[in-house]
Design an enzyme around this catalytic site. Structure first.
Site, PDB file in Angstrom:
ATOM      1  N   ARG A 162     -14.341  -6.259   2.469  1.00 13.03           N
ATOM      2  CA  ARG A 162     -15.451  -6.141   3.436  1.00 13.03           C
ATOM      3  C   ARG A 162     -16.697  -6.941   3.037  1.00 13.03           C
ATOM      4  O   ARG A 162     -17.814  -6.483   3.255  1.00 13.03           O
ATOM      5  CB  ARG A 162     -15.861  -4.668   3.571  1.00 13.03           C
ATOM      6  CG  ARG A 162     -14.710  -3.790   3.918  1.00 13.03           C
ATOM      7  CD  ARG A 162     -15.096  -2.351   4.025  1.00 13.03           C
ATOM      8  NE  ARG A 162     -13.885  -1.536   4.021  1.00 13.03           N
ATOM      9  CZ  ARG A 162     -13.858  -0.230   3.946  1.00 13.03           C
ATOM     10  NH1 ARG A 162     -14.980   0.449   3.890  1.00 13.03           N
ATOM     11  NH2 ARG A 162     -12.711   0.418   3.949  1.00 13.03           N
ATOM     12  N   ASP A 183      -7.624  38.605  30.976  1.00 12.71           N
ATOM     13  CA  ASP A 183      -7.953  37.341  30.306  1.00 12.71           C
ATOM     14  C   ASP A 183      -8.070  37.504  28.801  1.00 12.71           C
ATOM     15  O   ASP A 183      -8.246  36.538  28.074  1.00 12.71           O
ATOM     16  CB  ASP A 183      -9.297  36.820  30.814  1.00 12.71           C
ATOM     17  CG  ASP A 183     -10.446  37.672  30.321  1.00 12.71           C
ATOM     18  OD1 ASP A 183     -10.380  38.891  30.539  1.00 12.71           O
ATOM     19  OD2 ASP A 183     -11.370  37.128  29.694  1.00 12.71           O
ATOM     20  N   ALA A 186      -5.981   6.967  -9.703  1.00 17.76           N
ATOM     21  CA  ALA A 186      -5.856   8.021 -10.723  1.00 17.76           C
ATOM     22  C   ALA A 186      -4.391   8.450 -10.851  1.00 17.76           C
ATOM     23  O   ALA A 186      -3.864   8.623 -11.954  1.00 17.76           O
ATOM     24  CB  ALA A 186      -6.722   9.212 -10.332  1.00 17.76           C
ATOM     25  N   GLY A 218       0.816  -1.220   0.000  1.00 11.92           N
ATOM     26  CA  GLY A 218       0.000   0.000   0.000  1.00 11.92           C
ATOM     27  C   GLY A 218       0.849   1.270   0.000  1.00 11.92           C
ATOM     28  O   GLY A 218       2.009   1.276   0.425  1.00 11.92           O
ATOM     29  N   LYS A 256     -17.313   3.832  -4.640  1.00 10.43           N
ATOM     30  CA  LYS A 256     -16.468   3.932  -5.829  1.00 10.43           C
ATOM     31  C   LYS A 256     -17.271   4.094  -7.121  1.00 10.43           C
ATOM     32  O   LYS A 256     -16.698   4.280  -8.189  1.00 10.43           O
ATOM     33  CB  LYS A 256     -15.556   2.703  -5.954  1.00 10.43           C
ATOM     34  CG  LYS A 256     -14.657   2.466  -4.738  1.00 10.43           C
ATOM     35  CD  LYS A 256     -13.499   3.459  -4.669  1.00 10.43           C
ATOM     36  CE  LYS A 256     -12.552   3.133  -3.507  1.00 10.43           C
ATOM     37  NZ  LYS A 256     -11.501   4.130  -3.345  1.00 10.43           N
ATOM     38  N   ARG A 276     -11.226  -1.137  -5.013  1.00 10.85           N
ATOM     39  CA  ARG A 276     -11.713  -2.086  -4.021  1.00 10.85           C
ATOM     40  C   ARG A 276     -13.217  -2.163  -4.196  1.00 10.85           C
ATOM     41  O   ARG A 276     -13.838  -1.177  -4.618  1.00 10.85           O
ATOM     42  CB  ARG A 276     -11.452  -1.534  -2.617  1.00 10.85           C
ATOM     43  CG  ARG A 276     -10.257  -2.021  -1.911  1.00 10.85           C
ATOM     44  CD  ARG A 276     -10.175  -1.503  -0.487  1.00 10.85           C
ATOM     45  NE  ARG A 276     -10.649  -0.150  -0.293  1.00 10.85           N
ATOM     46  CZ  ARG A 276     -11.872   0.158   0.097  1.00 10.85           C
ATOM     47  NH1 ARG A 276     -12.780  -0.790   0.348  1.00 10.85           N
ATOM     48  NH2 ARG A 276     -12.222   1.408   0.263  1.00 10.85           N
ATOM     49  N   ASP A 332      -8.123  43.608  35.316  1.00 16.19           N
ATOM     50  CA  ASP A 332      -9.220  43.611  34.347  1.00 16.19           C
ATOM     51  C   ASP A 332     -10.465  43.102  35.088  1.00 16.19           C
ATOM     52  O   ASP A 332     -10.344  42.439  36.118  1.00 16.19           O
ATOM     53  CB  ASP A 332      -8.851  42.695  33.169  1.00 16.19           C
ATOM     54  CG  ASP A 332     -10.041  42.372  32.308  1.00 16.19           C
ATOM     55  OD1 ASP A 332     -10.690  43.327  31.849  1.00 16.19           O
ATOM     56  OD2 ASP A 332     -10.342  41.181  32.104  1.00 16.19           O
TER      57      ASP A 332
HETATM   58  C1  GDG Z   1      -8.400   5.084   1.077  1.00 19.92           C
HETATM   59  C2  GDG Z   1      -9.375   6.176   0.626  1.00 19.92           C
HETATM   60  C3  GDG Z   1      -7.451   7.419  -0.364  1.00 19.92           C
HETATM   61  C4  GDG Z   1      -6.059  -1.814  -6.296  1.00 19.92           C
HETATM   62  N1  GDG Z   1      -6.169  -2.960  -6.964  1.00 19.92           N
HETATM   63  C5  GDG Z   1      -5.023  -3.619  -6.827  1.00 19.92           C
HETATM   64  C6  GDG Z   1      -4.167  -2.845  -6.053  1.00 19.92           C
HETATM   65  N2  GDG Z   1      -4.831  -1.731  -5.737  1.00 19.92           N
HETATM   66  C7  GDG Z   1      -4.283  -0.612  -4.966  1.00 19.92           C
HETATM   67  C8  GDG Z   1      -4.098   0.588  -5.838  1.00 19.92           C
HETATM   68  C9  GDG Z   1      -4.122   1.724  -4.851  1.00 19.92           C
HETATM   69  C10 GDG Z   1      -4.992   1.170  -3.732  1.00 19.92           C
HETATM   70  O1  GDG Z   1      -5.180  -0.202  -3.949  1.00 19.92           O
HETATM   71  C11 GDG Z   1      -6.366   1.817  -3.698  1.00 19.92           C
HETATM   72  O2  GDG Z   1      -6.233   3.104  -3.191  1.00 19.92           O
HETATM   73  P1  GDG Z   1      -7.356   4.205  -3.359  1.00 19.92           P
HETATM   74  O3  GDG Z   1      -6.791   5.505  -2.979  1.00 19.92           O
HETATM   75  O4  GDG Z   1      -7.818   4.202  -4.762  1.00 19.92           O
HETATM   76  O5  GDG Z   1      -8.601   3.787  -2.441  1.00 19.92           O
HETATM   77  P2  GDG Z   1      -8.878   3.162  -0.936  1.00 19.92           P
HETATM   78  O6  GDG Z   1      -8.368   1.777  -0.804  1.00 19.92           O
HETATM   79  O7  GDG Z   1     -10.339   3.304  -0.729  1.00 19.92           O
HETATM   80  O8  GDG Z   1      -8.075   4.107   0.072  1.00 19.92           O
HETATM   81  C12 GDG Z   1      -8.845   6.857  -0.622  1.00 19.92           C
HETATM   82  C13 GDG Z   1      -6.538   6.368   0.235  1.00 19.92           C
HETATM   83  O9  GDG Z   1      -7.134   5.755   1.370  1.00 19.92           O
HETATM   84  C14 GDG Z   1      -5.203   6.973   0.651  1.00 19.92           C
HETATM   85  O10 GDG Z   1      -5.370   8.008   1.557  1.00 19.92           O
HETATM   86  O11 GDG Z   1      -6.904   7.831  -1.603  1.00 19.92           O
HETATM   87  O12 GDG Z   1      -9.705   7.898  -1.012  1.00 19.92           O
HETATM   88  O13 GDG Z   1     -10.669   5.638   0.383  1.00 19.92           O
HETATM   89  O14 GDG Z   1      -2.856   1.995  -4.360  1.00 19.92           O
HETATM   90  O15 GDG Z   1      -2.904   0.457  -6.535  1.00 19.92           O
HETATM   91  N3  GDG Z   1      -2.916  -3.222  -5.749  1.00 19.92           N
HETATM   92  C15 GDG Z   1      -2.493  -4.407  -6.227  1.00 19.92           C
HETATM   93  N4  GDG Z   1      -3.287  -5.220  -6.962  1.00 19.92           N
HETATM   94  C16 GDG Z   1      -4.538  -4.880  -7.283  1.00 19.92           C
HETATM   95  O16 GDG Z   1      -5.254  -5.615  -7.951  1.00 19.92           O
HETATM   96  N5  GDG Z   1      -1.229  -4.790  -5.959  1.00 19.92           N
END
Ligand code: GDG
Length: 738
Positions: free
Chosen positions: A310, A679, A377, A29, A277, A272, A497
């Site tokens: 989940r 104060d 993105a 992550g 999403k 996820r 005061d």
């Molecule tokens: C929370 C917030 C915020 C996905 N599919 C695979 C895979 N991934 C990785 C991606 C990305 C991560 O999972 C998803 O990150 P996101 O930011 O898109 O979304 P959340 O999991 O909901 O994260 C979000 C984040 O925290 C950080 O603050 O941006 O808004 O909801 O890194 O690459 N990784 C692998 N295989 C997959 O099939 N290895």
């Protein structure tokens, strides 16, 4: 040596139970990568749940030992805690509420109780490791109560908090029975970070409306310290994706995918499994594209990766079924022998394959209905070695605040999504490159390492700022010294005061009459010939006269405009003061009173005051800011000045304030003992005007003042003053003159 402790619900290592025993696998992550440089250094440590339930103590020891070698410390959660704290309050109450899905939120007392208990459990785990002045960084919505719990036990610690999901509008928080507790929990931190400025504004507005605490430029004043609130958009490990894109292994996968798909355009969707999403809405848009633009049949593919998540929470299971059904229906409707429109994967891909998908895609379709940031993105952008590719991005993802060159869409507007898809698939190469280059620059510069650095620097700064502005508490030792200096001085000047110092604030200022205890205290102090007692107030002279005029004390009224020596008559600080300006300013204040229920105007001889203590806290603060700007503009070329006090704005003559007036009492030879109590912001002028050896005491919770010492409240002031009176009776004259 102080250390840094990172805390998140999940550890950056996945522990799994296999037939041969436990396995430990580092997670990939973004957070783990970004914070890797921190928690693996020195004595630093990452505290969190290892991701599976481990009940046996021998197994717990094994996990603890293994993780400790990698600078991690586990918090073990029971099955019941996972159900009630994690799946319950975290994912069935907070997640839907914070993502604007209140209809999915459950409100179970048992889940809340478990949330409190597990936050306590994390707190205990951290306390076992944390020294008094360590730096602690708490992550995300599962641990909203932890900063405050830690603050109670480690008042000196440096505590940061970052929220990875959106912070919703105040209305959503109000719908939660535990909204105020959650806010108080977060405010235990010194620095609270969000992905965007909007989330930060929503948080500040909730704090103002639910807790009645206002902020100044994103700084919330807590009784014991200021809390900084700021936006830190999280980035990714840019180099990792950019380098993978040109690596042999990834290119090999990409080529294999390309051969399998043939010559079609590829639209990529990765998330996820989550209702936030917008996966189902995206499928509808893709279906509409095929319906409205048949020219794309056999020429476009949607590759859709949904990572299981989940699935024990009811809505997730239902969503999974909905997606399965939609994909089945669309494919069945449009597929041909040689073309399958949607390639749907319900599993996670290894990094190299994920990277190959990013490289392959012509269009990334990122359309969450709500998303804190959205890293997918940014990962897509970093993977585009040739700058070809188009990002379609929901305006409701935090990332949209930064990625202005994406095709921004409203995720609930299917037609707009269809048109954006159609446009993206035909966008000229030069335009793709121009947009992509601009976005790459930004994502490269603000990567996850920059994010970590910025947050940690700001956290350190917030602490330094607190310390440099902190005023020492008047402890027993300082109080004894004060009493000693009082006892031996032959002349003493006592500047008090009134509101908030000698008497507590009342809802209605006219109810703040002096009580018998105070009258006696002032009378007795003034009866000592060595004492000169001055009440130095912003109030009008008539009220001071009526309430205290019978005592042998001096007065400074209207913040220094009117002066009166004991038994004498009132005179102006400066002859020739004007009051005609009130005719112009008064109508403006009248307007604000009619727009701000509960606020009122106080008119004094040479000043006007707008009071908003009785107005709604949020509205009052908002209007005060507005009025301040308005008045500052109007008075910019005059000798008038706008002063901010506690829930008041006062317009008065510049250059006349409590400090200039107090200086008149110091005279050419200041008395050897000077005590000033106040104060409010206006008392800072008094403190500034006095010699450095004077005892300047700030009353009240905010420990930031020019005063030398802080005392907690009116009761403490009175106790101090009566202790001075006791000196006269219990200290024998021999000691007094020693
Ligand atoms: C929370 C917030 C915020 C996905 N599919 C695979 C895979 N991934 C990785 C991606 C990305 C991560 O999972 C998803 O990150 P996101 O930011 O898109 O979304 P959340 O999991 O909901 O994260 C979000 C984040 O925290 C950080 O603050 O941006 O808004 O909801 O890194 O690459 N990784 C692998 N295989 C997959 O099939 N290895």
């Amino acid at each position: 040596m102080s250390k840094t402790i990172i805390i998140s619900n999940r550890l950056p290592t996945k522990v799994q139970r296999t037939a041969t025993g436990l396995t430990f696998q580092p997670s990939e992550g973004g957070l783990a990568t970004g914070l890797g440089s921190i928690y693996q250094a020195g004595d630093n440590v990452w505290v969190g749940w290892p991701g599976l339930s481990v009940d046996e103590s021998a197994e717990q020891d094994q996990v603890r030992e293994q993780l400790s070698a990698d600078s991690m410390a586990p918090v073990f959660l029971s099955e019941a805690e996972i159900r009630d704290f994690y799946e319950g309050f975290s994912n069935s109450t907070l997640w839907p509420t914070f993502h604007y899905f209140p209809q999915y939120a459950t409100y179970e007392q048992a889940h809340w109780d478990a949330y409190v208990a597990v936050n306590e459990k994390f707190c205990q785990a951290v306390l076992e490791l944390a020294g008094p002045d360590d730096t602690i960084w708490v992550q995300d919505y599962q641990l909203l109560l932890l900063p405050e719990m830690l603050r109670r036990e480690r008042p000196e610690a440096t505590i940061g908090f970052f929220l990875h999901i959106p912070f919703p509008s105040y209305e959503l928080l109000r719908g939660l029975p535990w909204g105020a507790e959650l806010l108080r929990g977060m405010l235990g931190a010194d620095l609270i970070g969000f992905h965007t400025f909007d989330y930060m504004q929503h948080f500040l507005s909730a704090v103002s409306r639910l807790l009645g605490l206002s902020n100044h430029n994103g700084q919330v004043e807590m009784p014991d310290r200021p809390v900084l609130v700021d936006a830190f958009p999280m980035g990714i490990d840019y180099q990792r994706y950019a380098e993978a894109a040109i690596s042999k292994a990834v290119q090999h996968h990409e080529q294999a995918y390309r051969e399998a798909l043939g010559d079609t355009r590829v639209v990529l969707s990765i998330d996820r499994l989550d209702y936030s999403k917008g996966i189902a809405q995206r499928l509808h848009a893709f279906e509409e594209l095929l319906l409205q633009h048949p020219e794309w049949h056999e020429r476009v593919n949607l590759l859709m990766v949904v990572v299981p998540s989940r699935d024990r929470v009811a809505q997730y299971a239902a969503l999974k079924e909905e997606i399965d059904e939609l994909v089945g229906r669309i494919n069945a409707q449009y597929r041909t022998i040689s073309w399958n429109p949607i390639h749907y994967f319900y599993r996670s891909f290894p990094f190299d394959e994920l990277s190959a998908l990013y490289c392959l895609a012509d269009v990334a379709l990122v359309t969450p209905v709500r998303d804190g940031m959205n890293l997918v993105a940014k990962e897509f952008i970093a993977s585009k070695a040739n700058q070809r590719g188009v990002l379609i991005l929901s305006e409701r993802a935090g990332a949209a605040q930064e990625l202005a060159e994406a095709l921004l869409i409203n995720p609930t507007d299917t037609n707009q999504m269809v048109e954006s898809l159609h446009e993206a698939l035909r966008l000229p190469a030069e335009e793709q490159q121009a947009r992509m280059t601009a976005m790459q620059q930004l994502v490269r510069q603000y990567d996850v390492f920059a994010w970590t650095r910025l947050f940690m620097d700001r956290l350190a700064y917030s602490k330094i700022k607190q310390q440099t502005l902190a005023t020492d508490v008047l402890d027993t030792q300082a109080q004894n010294q004060l009493r000693h200096d009082y006892a031996v001085a032959e002349r003493r000047l006592l500047l008090f005061d009134y509101d908030g110092t000698l008497v507590r604030f009342t809802h209605n200022p006219q109810h703040a009459r002096p009580d018998q205890e105070l009258l006696k205290l002032l009378g007795n102090l003034a009866a000592d010939a060595r004492n000169q007692v001055v009440v130095i107030s912003g109030r009008d002279r008539t009220t001071l006269e009526r309430w205290l005029g019978h005592l042998p004390i001096d007065f400074i009224a209207e913040h220094g405009v009117w002066l009166r020596r004991a038994g004498g008559s009132w005179h102006l600080f400066q002859e020739g003061l004007r009051a005609e300006w009130k005719r112009d300013i008064r109508p403006i204040l009248d307007q604000y009173v009619s727009r701000t229920p509960g606020s009122s105007i106080e008119e004094k001889d040479y000043s006007l005051v707008w009071h908003y203590r009785r107005a709604d806290a949020g509205l009052g603060a908002l209007r005060a800011r507005d009025l301040l700007n308005h008045l500052t503009f109007m008075t910019s070329n005059t000798d008038l000045h706008v002063l901010e006090g506690k829930k008041v704005l006062e317009i008065k003559h510049a250059g006349i304030h409590k400090g200039t007036a107090a200086a008149q009492w110091l005279g050419p030879e200041p008395p050897p003992f000077v005590l000033a109590l106040g104060d409010d912001r206006t008392d800072e002028d008094t403190f500034a005007a006095l010699p450095p050896e004077a005892y300047t005491l700030k009353v009240g919770p905010t420990p930031r003042s020019l005063a030398r010492y802080a005392v907690s409240n009116v009761a403490h002031v009175r106790q101090l003053l009566s202790s001075l009176l006791q000196i006269e009776t219990i200290v024998p004259p021999a000691v007094l003159s020693a």
